[in-house]
Write an enzyme that holds these catalytic residues in place. Sequence first.
Site, PDB file in Angstrom:
ATOM      1  N   GLU A 154       0.801  -1.226   0.000  1.00  0.00           N
ATOM      2  CA  GLU A 154       0.000   0.000   0.000  1.00  0.00           C
ATOM      3  C   GLU A 154       0.835   1.279   0.000  1.00  0.00           C
ATOM      4  O   GLU A 154       0.428   2.303  -0.560  1.00  0.00           O
ATOM      5  CB  GLU A 154      -1.004   0.010   1.158  1.00  0.00           C
ATOM      6  CG  GLU A 154      -0.438   0.065   2.541  1.00  0.00           C
ATOM      7  CD  GLU A 154      -1.552   0.204   3.585  1.00  0.00           C
ATOM      8  OE1 GLU A 154      -2.170   1.267   3.658  1.00  0.00           O
ATOM      9  OE2 GLU A 154      -1.796  -0.767   4.332  1.00  0.00           O
ATOM     10  N   SER A 168       0.164   6.775   8.737  1.00  0.00           N
ATOM     11  CA  SER A 168       1.533   6.387   8.380  1.00  0.00           C
ATOM     12  C   SER A 168       2.269   7.626   7.926  1.00  0.00           C
ATOM     13  O   SER A 168       1.724   8.443   7.169  1.00  0.00           O
ATOM     14  CB  SER A 168       1.518   5.388   7.219  1.00  0.00           C
ATOM     15  OG  SER A 168       1.312   4.092   7.695  1.00  0.00           O
ATOM     16  N   ARG A 219       9.295   4.472   5.874  1.00  0.00           N
ATOM     17  CA  ARG A 219       8.183   4.765   6.796  1.00  0.00           C
ATOM     18  C   ARG A 219       8.821   5.144   8.120  1.00  0.00           C
ATOM     19  O   ARG A 219       9.385   4.299   8.809  1.00  0.00           O
ATOM     20  CB  ARG A 219       7.278   3.539   6.959  1.00  0.00           C
ATOM     21  CG  ARG A 219       6.030   3.827   7.799  1.00  0.00           C
ATOM     22  CD  ARG A 219       5.174   2.587   7.997  1.00  0.00           C
ATOM     23  NE  ARG A 219       3.944   2.878   8.726  1.00  0.00           N
ATOM     24  CZ  ARG A 219       3.851   3.012  10.046  1.00  0.00           C
ATOM     25  NH1 ARG A 219       4.923   2.886  10.820  1.00  0.00           N
ATOM     26  NH2 ARG A 219       2.690   3.292  10.620  1.00  0.00           N
TER      27      ARG A 219
HETATM   28  C1  LIG Z   1      -1.669  -0.244   9.641  1.00  0.00           C
HETATM   29  C2  LIG Z   1      -1.861   0.891   8.666  1.00  0.00           C
HETATM   30  C3  LIG Z   1      -0.644   0.994   7.753  1.00  0.00           C
HETATM   31  C4  LIG Z   1      -3.081   0.557   7.786  1.00  0.00           C
HETATM   32  O1  LIG Z   1      -3.346   1.624   6.876  1.00  0.00           O
HETATM   33  P1  LIG Z   1      -4.798   2.353   6.805  1.00  0.00           P
HETATM   34  O2  LIG Z   1      -5.807   1.327   6.394  1.00  0.00           O
HETATM   35  O3  LIG Z   1      -5.100   2.915   8.155  1.00  0.00           O
HETATM   36  O4  LIG Z   1      -4.647   3.441   5.779  1.00  0.00           O
HETATM   37  C5  LIG Z   1      -2.106   2.251   9.397  1.00  0.00           C
HETATM   38  O5  LIG Z   1      -3.318   2.196  10.057  1.00  0.00           O
HETATM   39  C6  LIG Z   1      -1.020   2.661  10.376  1.00  0.00           C
HETATM   40  O6  LIG Z   1       0.075   2.937   9.984  1.00  0.00           O
HETATM   41  N1  LIG Z   1      -1.374   2.753  11.667  1.00  0.00           N
HETATM   42  C7  LIG Z   1      -0.527   3.293  12.707  1.00  0.00           C
HETATM   43  C8  LIG Z   1       0.345   2.250  13.331  1.00  0.00           C
HETATM   44  C9  LIG Z   1       1.386   2.930  14.205  1.00  0.00           C
HETATM   45  O7  LIG Z   1       2.435   3.338  13.672  1.00  0.00           O
HETATM   46  O8  LIG Z   1       1.152   3.115  15.386  1.00  0.00           O
END
Ligand SMILES: CC(C)(COP(=O)(O)O)[C@@H](O)C(=O)NCCC(=O)O
Length: 488
Positions: free
Chosen positions: A221, A278, A290
């Site tokens: 993604e 993210s 990231r």
């Molecule tokens: C797990 C995810 C990549 C999923 O992507 P999303 O469906 O939320 O766009 C995202 O929700 C995320 O990065 N959450 C935060 C996790 C953290 O770093 O605490």
Amino acid sequence: MAVVGMQVHKSDQRTVALFVVLPHKRKRSRKDRHSTSHSSINSKSQTMAPGGPRVVNNCEECLRSLHMKVLRTKDDTIEEDVNFNNIVDVYATMPWFGMDIGGTLTKLVYFEPKDITPDELDQEAEILRNIRRYLTKNSAYGKTGHRDTHLQMDDITIRGRRGSLHCIRFPTSEMVNFLLLAKSKGMAELVTTVCATGGGAFKFEKEFKKEVNMRLAKFDELDALIKGILFAETHNPTECYYFENSSSMSCISKGEKKVYDFSQPYPFILVNVGSGVSILAVWGPDNYKRISGTSLGGGTFLGLCCLLTGCDTFEEAVELATEGDHTKVDKLVRDIYGGDYERFGLPGELVAASFGQMNLKDKQSSVSRADLANATLVTITNNIGSIAKMCAINEKIEKVVFVGNFLRVNPISMRLLAYAMDYWSKGTLKALFLEHEGYFGAMGCLCQFNNEISCNETETTNSNFENGDCINEIETNFLKIKNKFFAL
Ligand SMILES: CC(C)(COP(=O)(O)O)[C@@H](O)C(=O)NCCC(=O)O
Ligand SMILES: Nc1ncnc2c1ncn2[C@@H]1O[C@H](COP(=O)(O)OP(=O)(O)O)[C@@H](O)[C@H]1O
């Protein structure tokens, strides 16, 4: 690595689609992405290049080699060019989709070719025509699917085909109904592989197979997100914008949207506010990291807002927030200091503690649902802004691009983020926004599949196709080609 698929549809006694996924070893730059080495097959196919959820590359060499392989399996009397063009024709008429199955919303982009020749129309299978009509003539699908008509991209060219890109979304919680709808429209007969990204591409893989006999070609993604942004920026000169006059809190509601030239984008911080958040540092099309994230994102806003106010939808939550006043809910610096905290430059109107007044019963009873919605929105937005600012400063990157559907119909958050970036960096950071907010993952998926940006992407990201699988799939599909294509 190569993936080849053929879908044989026998309505009108015609074969309708050949799919090809052919990632190439040679890495191509954005500049030479339309280079002749993978140019269309012949003058005819220049106008009828690819189509199809699993069509990637229509380079002449590749299709010819497929064709030759097919020819070798049949009796030699069939004339090559006729059948070769047939392959190209049927391959050209498939619908192209990119799908991003997120934690809250599924985003679907559909490329509608507008340069269909009368011949093509004539040859097109009825199901395909019906699907195109259904997708492009409606703006609501079932009870919860929507087409964002204002985001439609017209007159764009993908792999030599001119057409429109449609942006469609539905709640991921409705996936089962979506699959039933797709089945009822004949998709299962037409499409055997769909290009997908987002967590749901993994989570729903079995359902796709079971309900509609579709295989998912999965892309990462975050890779897809960046590809999608580059695609949108290239095709839409007004994609990127910022808010003028975002340096003062009192001016932000008046700040005009201004187009930003994002043609030289690197480096930039990318903050994707979906269900969660993210944060990436992006130095080049294939060079990113990231660097952070937070679980306090769009999903948190919606969840808390529904709990606190009894609202049911994101639109309702944002509308409520627009009417509310968070200062009745939060504890501000001035509530603590009686004014500014001058020594450290904290203005009196700054939130000192989000929801900081809600421990007091009399305050609780004096706030409205709208105030609570506004405070929830401001809390989540400020937290995202604060983390994004720290990331940008750590990475020494000035441009901070915010995307994701949390920003949909949500000018409060955008303006607040613009203000926060400017204020906390003393004007060195710039908050940027993109028109297609939440659709970049789906666009990137379509691009990667169609090999629009860089040829080598699928090698690393199309992780569900191992080499062995691909070869097996090629062989299996060639058998189908042999048995069905020439049986017509
Ligand atoms: C797990 C995810 C990549 C999923 O992507 P999303 O469906 O939320 O766009 C995202 O929700 C995320 O990065 N959450 C935060 C996790 C953290 O770093 O605490
Ligand atoms: N119609 C909607 N339904 C639900 N959430 C929405 C809607 N429009 C915008 N949102 C917001 O967008 C967030 C999802 O953003 P998105 O970028 O699609 O992320 P994901 O990929 O995690 O689904 C939701 O958490 C919510 O805050």
